[in-house]
Scaffold this active site. Structure first.
Site, PDB file in Angstrom:
ATOM      1  N   ARG A 177       0.453  11.649  -4.520  1.00 19.49           N
ATOM      2  CA  ARG A 177      -0.712  10.880  -4.689  1.00 19.49           C
ATOM      3  C   ARG A 177      -2.551  11.609  -4.712  1.00 19.49           C
ATOM      4  O   ARG A 177      -2.981  11.212  -4.985  1.00 19.49           O
ATOM      5  CB  ARG A 177      -0.641  11.562  -2.588  1.00 19.49           C
ATOM      6  CG  ARG A 177       0.364  10.182  -2.155  1.00 19.49           C
ATOM      7  CD  ARG A 177       0.872  10.980  -0.523  1.00 19.49           C
ATOM      8  NE  ARG A 177       0.269  11.981  -0.649  1.00 19.49           N
ATOM      9  CZ  ARG A 177       0.072  12.557   0.782  1.00 19.49           C
ATOM     10  NH1 ARG A 177      -0.693  12.297   1.329  1.00 19.49           N
ATOM     11  NH2 ARG A 177       0.637  13.941   0.865  1.00 19.49           N
TER      12      ARG A 177
ATOM     13  N   ASN B 287       2.421   8.695   1.551  1.00 16.77           N
ATOM     14  CA  ASN B 287       3.446   8.687   1.791  1.00 16.77           C
ATOM     15  C   ASN B 287       4.553   8.009   2.774  1.00 16.77           C
ATOM     16  O   ASN B 287       3.665   7.645   3.927  1.00 16.77           O
ATOM     17  CB  ASN B 287       4.350  10.409   2.339  1.00 16.77           C
ATOM     18  CG  ASN B 287       3.661  11.456   0.699  1.00 16.77           C
ATOM     19  OD1 ASN B 287       3.443  11.165   0.214  1.00 16.77           O
ATOM     20  ND2 ASN B 287       3.845  12.919   1.186  1.00 16.77           N
TER      21      ASN B 287
END
EC number: 3.6.1.7
Length: 89
Positions: A19, A37
């Site tokens: 990320r 996520n």
């Protein structure tokens, strides 16, 4: 013209700076969206911006950061969003 896509990235993509790396790439390409996520161990990425820059980001998702092991990327176009940053969560 601004376009947006949502991608679901599966494999070893959590706990490997996926990320944060996606956010850095998005900033480099002046893209907006997010990387989150998901409970199933995948990462969902929405990316919006100029078509060429979005394509660079989508291409990057297939490899991810060095520590990642991307198995699959499923990409769907979505309606353009009026956001001007890239968040992670």
């Amino acid at each position: 013209m601004k376009i947006c896509y949502i991608a679901k990235v599966t494999g070893v993509v959590q706990g490997v700076y996926f990320r944060a790396s996606a956010q850095n790439i998005a900033i480099d390409y002046q893209l907006s969206g997010y990387a989150h996520n998901l409970e199933d161990g995948s990462v969902e990425v929405m990316v919006c911006g100029d078509e060429d820059n979005v394509q660079h980001m989508l291409d990057w998702l297939h490899q991810g950061p060095e520590e990642a092991e991307v198995e699959n990327v499923v990409v769907d176009q979505t309606h353009p969003r009026d956001i001007n940053h890239f968040s992670i969560g």
